[in-house]
Enzyme design. Structure first.
Site, short mmCIF file in Angstrom:
data_model
loop_
_atom_site.label_atom_id
_atom_site.label_comp_id
_atom_site.label_asym_id
_atom_site.label_seq_id
_atom_site.Cartn_x
_atom_site.Cartn_y
_atom_site.Cartn_z
N ASP A 208 4.91 4.43 9.57
CA ASP A 208 5.72 3.25 9.89
C ASP A 208 5.47 2.11 8.91
O ASP A 208 6.21 1.11 8.90
CB ASP A 208 5.39 2.72 11.30
N SER A 209 4.44 2.23 8.12
CA SER A 209 4.05 1.14 7.23
C SER A 209 5.21 0.61 6.42
O SER A 209 6.07 1.37 5.96
CB SER A 209 2.98 1.61 6.24
N ASP B 110 -0.12 -7.59 1.82
CA ASP B 110 0.42 -6.23 1.75
C ASP B 110 1.96 -6.22 1.64
O ASP B 110 2.66 -5.73 2.53
CB ASP B 110 -0.05 -5.44 2.98
N GLN C 188 0.93 5.73 11.57
CA GLN C 188 1.08 6.22 10.20
C GLN C 188 2.54 6.60 9.93
O GLN C 188 3.18 7.24 10.76
CB GLN C 188 0.20 7.45 9.94
N HIS D 248 0.82 -1.22 0.00
CA HIS D 248 0.00 0.00 0.00
C HIS D 248 0.85 1.26 0.00
O HIS D 248 0.34 2.35 -0.27
CB HIS D 248 -1.03 -0.02 1.14
#
Ligand code: ARG
Length: 282
Positions: free
Chosen positions: A232-233, A136, A230, A83
């Site tokens: 850190d993805s 993901d 948010q 993503h």
């Protein structure tokens, strides 16, 4: 741009900024709660496999263009969240983002420490589903090589590190409060692998997202507190020195009863390890 609530929960830092029109970088507060929420500062030498995905063209230079995390799984291969590299997230296909790069060996994004390495190729896992965030994973082939000491091993499916109760660490430059306070220096948080049940109950489907045990991993603290957030993805969740998850999504950050959801690394570990020349890309 998809705008379902579920999408909103998994949007990376980049998209959040694009949607609000707020510049990506907020001054780093003197005191921040957490990664990573509820975390602590670390030096990159303590988790040298943690890399930043960056594009100053897309996200500005105030935090060196950092917009997601990633993890070195071979000298020229970085694993990150699918993503993070969609057109939705970048505003363009990754191949059109000329200055897309990874930053390795750097604790403070604004220092000259470590290296910036250009991205040669991006491959989104074919099983990735944008609507559920299942699968993901994205594979980023680098134009240069990292030192072998920066590479972390992936835990295979039968690894005890996936067992609920295992202590794990998540690291990244993400939001430290859940309020948009993006870190300039690398942070980590200590969490535990949670039973699939905890996430299945928290995310049974509907607006908050759907937990799928086959492709996702649940981690955090039952009482809330330490968690990824948010920005850190795509970054690593490591237990016992082996990579078990990539920061993927959650409802808020560090909320009691709303654990962090990670992409389950065993899903790709075997395929990558049995592919000859995995360093050239899967
Ligand atoms: N989707 C976020 C990102 O793109 C990561 C959110 C993780 N949330 C959590 N509560 N663990 O940066």
């Amino acid at each position: 741009m998809r705008s379902s609530h579920a999408r909103a929960l998994i949007r990376p830092l980049a998209l959040a900024a694009a949607m609000t029109g707020i510049p990506l970088v907020t001054a780093v507060p003197a005191v921040a709660g957490g990664v990573v929420v509820g975390g602590f500062p670390i030096d990159v030498s303590q988790a040298p496999w943690t890399v930043a995905l960056a594009s100053r063209d897309r996200f500005g230079g105030t935090r060196a263009g950092q917009f997601c995390g990633g993890v070195a799984i071979a000298r020229s291969l970085v694993l990150t969240a699918a993503h993070c590299l969609t057109e939705d997230a970048l505003g363009a296909p990754p191949s059109r983002v000329r200055d897309l790069r990874i930053i390795a060996g750097r604790t403070d994004l604004l220092s000259g420490e470590g290296r910036e390495i250009a991205v040669r190729d991006v491959r989104i896992d074919p099983s990735y589903e944008a609507t559920t965030n299942s699968g993901d994973f994205a594979f980023v082939t680098l134009a240069g090589e990292l030192p072998q000491s920066a590479v972390v091993a992936m835990a295979p499916a039968d690894d005890p590190a996936y067992t609920p109760g295992t202590e794990a660490f998540v690291s990244g430059w993400g939001d430290t409060t859940g309020g948009g306070d993006y870190a300039r220096r690398l942070r980590a948080a200590r969490v535990h692998v949670l039973p699939d049940d905890s996430c299945a109950r928290a995310y049974p489907g509907g607006p908050e997202g759907t937990y799928r045990a086959a492709t996702m991993l649940c981690a955090g603290e039952v009482a809330g507190g330490p968690d990824g957030c948010q920005g850190d993805s795509g970054g690593p969740l490591v237990a016992g020195g082996r990579l078990i998850g990539l920061v993927s999504w959650g409802s808020g950050c560090g909320r009691p009863g709303r654990p962090g959801v990670y992409a389950r690394v065993s899903e790709v570990a075997q395929a990558l390890q049995s592919t000859p020349g995995a360093t050239e890309g899967p």
